[in-house]
Design a protein around this motif. Structure first.
Motif, short mmCIF file in Angstrom:
data_model
loop_
_atom_site.label_atom_id
_atom_site.label_comp_id
_atom_site.label_asym_id
_atom_site.label_seq_id
_atom_site.Cartn_x
_atom_site.Cartn_y
_atom_site.Cartn_z
N ASP A 669 0.71 -1.03 0.03
CA ASP A 669 -0.12 0.13 -0.05
C ASP A 669 0.85 1.30 -0.01
N ALA A 670 1.99 1.16 0.42
CA ALA A 670 2.76 2.20 0.72
C ALA A 670 3.59 2.84 -0.53
N VAL A 671 4.02 1.64 -1.06
CA VAL A 671 4.77 1.81 -2.56
C VAL A 671 4.10 1.73 -3.62
N GLY A 672 2.82 0.99 -3.55
CA GLY A 672 2.00 0.95 -4.92
C GLY A 672 2.67 -0.38 -5.56
N GLU A 673 1.64 -1.06 -6.25
CA GLU A 673 1.90 -2.47 -6.87
C GLU A 673 3.22 -2.46 -7.62
N ASP A 674 3.56 -1.37 -8.31
CA ASP A 674 4.59 -1.43 -9.26
C ASP A 674 5.95 -1.49 -8.57
N ASN A 675 5.82 -1.56 -7.30
CA ASN A 675 7.27 -1.18 -6.39
C ASN A 675 7.58 -2.20 -5.63
N ILE A 676 6.78 -3.31 -5.73
CA ILE A 676 6.76 -4.61 -4.75
C ILE A 676 6.45 -5.82 -5.72
N VAL A 677 7.02 -6.76 -5.55
CA VAL A 677 6.87 -7.82 -6.43
C VAL A 677 5.75 -8.93 -5.59
N ILE A 678 4.77 -9.27 -6.05
CA ILE A 678 3.89 -9.89 -4.98
C ILE A 678 3.44 -11.30 -5.91
N PHE A 679 3.44 -12.31 -5.31
CA PHE A 679 3.10 -13.75 -5.88
C PHE A 679 2.41 -14.44 -4.95
N GLY A 680 1.76 -15.51 -5.57
CA GLY A 680 1.11 -16.69 -4.78
C GLY A 680 -0.23 -16.23 -4.40
N MET A 681 -0.51 -17.15 -3.55
CA MET A 681 -2.24 -17.27 -3.08
C MET A 681 -2.12 -16.22 -1.94
N ASP A 682 -3.25 -15.41 -1.77
CA ASP A 682 -3.61 -14.82 -0.88
C ASP A 682 -4.31 -15.41 0.08
N LYS A 683 -4.55 -14.58 1.40
CA LYS A 683 -5.01 -15.45 2.48
C LYS A 683 -6.51 -16.18 2.24
N ASP A 684 -7.18 -15.47 1.32
CA ASP A 684 -8.63 -15.71 1.14
C ASP A 684 -8.40 -17.56 0.08
N ALA A 685 -7.43 -17.33 -0.56
CA ALA A 685 -7.17 -18.45 -1.35
C ALA A 685 -6.78 -19.76 -0.40
N VAL A 686 -5.97 -19.25 0.44
CA VAL A 686 -5.16 -20.27 1.40
C VAL A 686 -6.54 -20.85 2.30
N TYR A 687 -7.36 -19.93 2.89
CA TYR A 687 -8.40 -20.23 3.66
C TYR A 687 -9.72 -21.14 2.82
N ALA A 688 -9.58 -20.64 1.45
CA ALA A 688 -10.59 -21.70 0.64
C ALA A 688 -10.05 -23.17 0.74
N HIS A 689 -8.75 -23.18 0.45
CA HIS A 689 -8.27 -24.69 0.81
C HIS A 689 -8.53 -25.06 2.19
N TYR A 690 -8.48 -24.52 3.18
CA TYR A 690 -8.84 -25.12 4.41
C TYR A 690 -10.31 -25.40 4.55
N ASP A 691 -11.18 -24.71 3.90
CA ASP A 691 -12.37 -24.66 4.04
C ASP A 691 -12.98 -25.82 3.43
N LYS A 692 -12.42 -26.18 2.25
CA LYS A 692 -12.80 -27.01 1.21
C LYS A 692 -12.08 -28.34 1.24
N HIS A 693 -10.90 -28.39 1.94
CA HIS A 693 -10.18 -29.58 1.95
C HIS A 693 -9.52 -30.07 0.65
N ASP A 694 -9.52 -29.20 -0.09
CA ASP A 694 -9.24 -29.73 -1.67
C ASP A 694 -7.66 -29.71 -2.13
N TYR A 695 -6.88 -29.10 -1.10
CA TYR A 695 -5.20 -29.27 -1.90
C TYR A 695 -4.82 -30.53 -1.83
N ASN A 696 -4.17 -30.57 -3.10
CA ASN A 696 -3.50 -32.13 -3.34
C ASN A 696 -2.11 -31.93 -3.95
N SER A 697 -1.18 -31.83 -3.24
CA SER A 697 0.21 -31.48 -3.57
C SER A 697 0.68 -32.50 -4.55
#
Ligand code: GL7
Length: 797
Positions: A669-697
């Motif tokens: 938020d401080a530097v703006g999206e262009d000045n940081i490199v974000i990757f991967g699941m956010d918290k909601d995506a992680v929690y969706a796996h917890y809720d659905k028990h659907d993760y399969n490595s």
């Protein structure tokens, strides 16, 4: 302090050397020089320190006490000189008499009375409290041994005792035997009815410990304010010496303040830990209440003059202990004592990991702190009674303090205080929505957020003198006292001379780190490579292993095609693993063996280097952080409460490669999206796996050949000498379904890493991002964070 001249300082310095060591300046050792300077500093601030104490007493100022089982100050010499405003004067004066300040700095031992971020945060607060002029004091334990010293032997972590404390004591502390108090443990207690109907606790067969405080100076930045950090040590009380007749008995008492985190896998170890917690809490509160009593104000209004902060759950016994002191020692009735106690106490939660929320066996409590056990039982009983019929019984069952013969310390801290805060926006949201949601139903008004911060003077002016001098040139010196002035850099982002200057500073810092690596590990690091750094405690959720997987991929790519064009990379790790944390230790072994494999493979043409720096601590961080190009903050979203190294790296011009976790979100938020490199699941995506028990490595592994090849490298002999560790890791990732979602996040991570490589080639663009990060780092000052605590939670300013 009084105005000081160079001449006066030199005179004082030589005289002090004579007095203490009977030695001339040119014969003294670095250690003697260091201690002499430390003593002088203490002498110089003494009048400020005394004035501060008198002022608080005379003006009856409300004071906050920050109770923490950990403090991680690192070294204090430079901070003290800087805050006193005599850094340059002393450097020059010493140089005039052929003494090099940097040698003295080396001679100081790191004070490592903490683990990681939590303890370091406490120390940043100790610097910020006097700086903002707030009456706020620390309260902790004077451990003889700090966090273990880490050595790497054959790639494995070996833990050695860290005997940081010289036999003469720390130069920054003052022993205060006249403020000592007795702390009672063990024995039994019963309540004897008195004539007036009150119940008086009668103790039998108790053991008494003598708690002696050592006050460590905490100097505010350029403002003449000196607070202190009170650390408690244990001594055998002469009066009760018959209780401790054998050497073994005595050793057991001395051990109470020997180690931070005694091995608590046995009941004995757990008992020791519980005693530590009670010892620190009881000693601290007894003296606090006694000094309040001197004000001759009603005991039931102690909250008007005193705030006690429970930093994480370890000091949560402060709640029943204050109740005990008020009722048993000062005759306050339960209801009045409870009303004021809950106004005095506040609590910070630092983690969502349930294993870190302490729970104690009630039997142990009853044995070691029987009166506290009684009081907790009563608090719990009243809590249940108060809420019965008002909310669902399930909520009461899950929020009460005593459940299944266990005492839940977080529950105690929440019920017994008026404020519960998380340490970053997302973390506080998670407390409210998930971890502590049932408490939120009961006490919504208690919840608030205080995003962590860092003592910016240490992490800029002290750690990065090159950048600091450049900032002085570019925007003037005002930023040194008002960090928000860094935002003036916004005007300069694209100026090419400015970009070049920042680049040069970074390269010089990288060279300094490279020299250290050469000296300690005999590895040559190319400084035109990207210095990609992950330094923090080793923990599965922090995902050092994801970083490792990416290194393996780069290694495989280069082996496939030795001519591959690639921006050279140096991967730097620093991490201690908890002594009993097997998996974490295996990751350390893997990193070290991978480093051996890669660093000596000449076919890689220096495009890839991996170093694991042993014994990561505050001082090493001061060397590493300014040298980083990339800051790895790659925890599974939702798991890292805040993180604070992320802020330090940002302030020193590293680009953050991060998941949307903890304070990374606020950095974005401080530097703006262009000045940081974000990757991967956010918290909601992680929690969706917890809720659905659907993760399969395994499904990912089976379907993605790149990932399969990387993961198989752990067991196919690619990394030598790691047969056992490799299998353990492979199993964690595949057989046990990859608890922290490394496989799912891997592809995006690797892509974003490739993007960083590309970006780094474009110097003007890269440098503009670097400067943008520095320009916006002021909002993570712990001065501001602590102001929030002081105003909103403690009401002391
Ligand atoms: C921690 C959190 O893990 C970390 O994210 C946070 O920045 C820090 C300070 O709030 O507290 N909690 C914890 O138990 N340790 C931390 O570093 C050791």
């Amino acid at each position: 302090m009084e105005q000081l001249t160079k001449e006066q300082f030199i005179k004082d310095f030589k005289a002090q050397l004579h007095t203490d060591y009977l030695v001339d300046n040119n014969e003294a050792t670095a250690e003697e020089h260091f201690r002499t300077l430390g003593k002088l500093i203490k002498r110089y601030v003494m009048s400020d320190w005394l004035r501060r104490r008198d002022e608080i007493v005379k003006e009856q100022k409300k004071t906050a006490y920050y109770f923490s089982i950990e403090f991680l100050p690192g070294k204090m010499l430079q901070t003290n000189l800087l805050n006193l405003g005599i850094y340059d004067l002393v450097t020059e004066a010493l140089a005039d008499i052929n003494v090099d300040l940097t040698v003295l700095v080396e001679a100081e031992r790191d004070m490592a009375l903490g683990n990681g971020g939590l303890g370091r945060l406490a120390s940043c607060f100790m610097d910020s409290l006097p700086t903002i002029g707030a009456p706020g004091f620390g309260n902790g334990i004077r451990y003889k041994y700090g966090l273990f010293k880490q050595r790497i032997v054959n790639g494995y972590q070996v833990e050695l005792p860290d005997a940081w404390l010289p036999s003469e004591g720390s130069v920054w502390e003052t022993k205060k035997p006249h403020s000592a108090v007795d702390v009672k443990i063990y024995g039994s207690v019963y309540l004897a009815p008195q004539e007036d109907g009150a119940l008086k606790p009668i103790y039998e067969n108790v053991k008494t410990l003598h708690a002696v405080p050592y006050d460590v100076i905490q100097i505010g930045f350029n403002n003449g304010v000196v607070n202190n950090l009170r650390l408690w040590d244990v001594e055998l009380p002469e009066k009760y010496e018959l209780d401790y007749q054998t050497l073994a008995d005595r050793r057991r008492v001395e051990d109470i303040t020997s180690f931070l985190y005694p091995d608590d896998s046995s009941r004995d170890g757990q008992a020791m830990r519980l005693i530590q917690e009670y010892f620190m809490v009881s000693a601290g509160l007894q003296t606090i209440v006694a000094s309040y009593a001197k004000m001759q104000l009603p005991m039931a209004k102690i909250h008007e003059k005193v705030a006690v902060h429970i930093n994480d759950t370890h000091p949560a016994m402060a709640v029943p202990e204050l109740m005990r002191i008020l009722m048993d020692d000062y005759g306050v009735k339960w209801d009045d004592a409870w009303a004021t106690t809950t106004q005095v106490m506040s609590y910070t939660n630092h983690t969502v990991l349930s294993e870190a929320l302490e729970k104690w066996d009630t039997g142990l409590f009853k044995e070691i702190v029987p009166r506290i056990h009684q009081i907790i039982g009563e608090i719990d009983r009243k809590f249940v009674k108060e809420w019965a019929g008002k909310v669902d019984t399930g909520i009461i069952d899950r929020t009460r303090i005593v459940q299944n013969n266990q005492i839940h310390m977080a529950n105690l801290a929440i019920i017994g205080g008026h404020s519960v805060n998380g340490v970053a926006k997302l973390h506080t949201e998670l407390l409210i929505e998930d971890v502590l949601k049932e408490f939120y139903v009961l006490f919504p008004e208690k919840f608030n957020n205080k995003t962590n911060g860092i003592a910016q003077r240490r992490w800029s002016q002290i750690a990065n003198p090159g950048m600091s001098a450049l900032l002085d040139d570019l925007i003037g010196k005002g930023w040194r006292s008002n960090i928000h002035e860094l935002s003036e850099l916004e005007e300069l982002l694209t100026r090419s001379d400015v970009q070049t200057s920042f680049y040069q500073v970074k390269q010089a810092n990288k060279q300094k780190l490279a020299d250290y690596v050469k000296k300690t590990l005999d590895i040559d690091l190319p400084i035109d490579a990207i210095f990609d750094v992950q330094v923090k405690r080793l923990h599965a959720y922090k995902r050092q292993l994801l970083n490792v997987m990416h290194i393996i991929k780069l290694y495989q790519d280069l082996k496939d095609d030795p001519g591959l064009e690639m921006t050279p990379r140096v991967f730097i790790f620093g991490a201690k693993a908890a002594p009993g944390y097997h998996f974490a230790k295996s990751v350390i072994k893997i990193i070290n063996e991978l480093a051996n494999l890669i660093n000596y493979d000449t076919s890689l043409n220096d495009k890839l280097k991996v170093v694991f720096l042993e014994n990561y601590n505050v001082s090493l961080a001061e060397l590493i952080v300014p040298a980083a190009d990339v800051s790895e903050q790659i925890s599974t979203a939702g798991k890292e409460a805040s993180g604070t190294s992320n802020m330090k790296f940002m302030m020193n011009g590293a680009l953050t490669l991060a998941t949307l976790d903890g304070a990374n979100i606020e950095i974005k938020d401080a530097v703006g999206e262009d000045n940081i490199v974000i990757f991967g699941m956010d918290k909601d995506a992680v929690y969706a796996h917890y809720d659905k028990h659907d993760y399969n490595s395994r499904a990912i592994y089976d379907s993605d050949p790149t990932i399969k090849r990387v993961v198989d490298a752990f067991i196919d002999g690619t990394i030598p000498n790691t047969h056992y560790e490799g299998h353990e890791i492979w199993d964690a990732l595949i057989s046990y379904n990859d608890e922290y979602f490394l496989l799912e996040d891997f592809t995006d991570y690797a892509e974003k890493q490739a993007y960083i490589s590309e970006l780094y080639q474009d110097k003007p663009i890269w440098q503009a991002k670097v400067i943008k990060n520095i320009a916006n780092s002021g909002r993570f000052s712990s001065d501001d964070t602590i102001e929030g605590y002081a105003k909103d939670i403690w009401g002391i300013i």
